[in-house]
Write a protein that holds these residues in place. Sequence first.
Motif: not given
Length: 330
Positions: A302-321
């Motif tokens: 919105i403020q006119g700045r360029n993004l360094s990355e377009t495809k952003n993947l986040f880590p997953l965590t196995l929650m053992k319950r």
Amino acid sequence: MTTIKDVAKEANVSVATVSRVLNQSGYVNNNTKKRVEQAIERLDYQPNSVARSLFKKESKTIGFIVPDISNPFFPMLVRAAEDYLNKKGFTIILCNSDEEIEKEQEYLNVMKQKYVDGVIAVSNHLTKEQVESYPMPIVALDRPIEGDIPSFSVDNRAGGVMATEYLKEIGCRKIAHIRGPEQVLNATERYKGYVDVVGNEKWFSSSLVVHGEYDKKIATQVAKKLLQEQPDIDGVFAGNDMMALGVLKAAEELELHVPEDVAVIGFDGIDLTEMTSPELSTISQPLFDVGTKAAMALVDMIQGRNLSETKNLFPLTLMKRQSTIFRKEV
């Protein structure tokens, strides 16, 4: 109600001068600006946000389109984005699409008319061409859009592998999958991860995969039928946490013990997974980070700045319950 004319009279300036101060446009000397600001404070003047949006072609609002607001997964994403956007002076307009392309298009057209500054969309229908046809920036959340449209999600196939491999590690010998809607990309990717792990097993067949449509009630029905027809199933990977809750309900109705008779794991990491009995194991997404980073990127655009990355993947965590960890290996 105080008007802009009242402010101009109080500050002994023209209406045009007050307008320049409000919109931060044009030159106003510091003494005059201070008089106007003091008059605004004394009179408790509230500028007309609609008029300002028409004048400046902006509204300080962000559209947020989600498929199903009743699924706790989406409010958690919205809350994360909202916390950041509020600090930046934006408010959110929340829209529920029900996975219907017509509703998505209607919402986007209304947002365009209302000069919404940007949109965060969880969509399985939007294309790159459609996104680029709108004047406001759009980022994709949870479900990527083709091309270079900024997106924020996780590796769903890897998460499917993680969940299914874990069930094998704890001794499950026949694992079923409750999958999400076929038209939803992340549901298909999670299903593919499941097949990657068990597709070559002698016991594997297509009958072990049933459709829960990301819905708790539907998942309860199909899981109950599946467990009745194939009582040797000892592990279930549900494609999201709401369906996993449905599997727990089905097991309860069939008087099966979780995890002794059947181990259950979900996907997403919503808060409800810690409130069930037994507590639900899940592949947890970093929902706060995902929602916040999407909001940050949108503000940058919105403020006119360029993004360094377009495809952003986040880590997953196995929650053992409890729905898996107390299972005895066979």
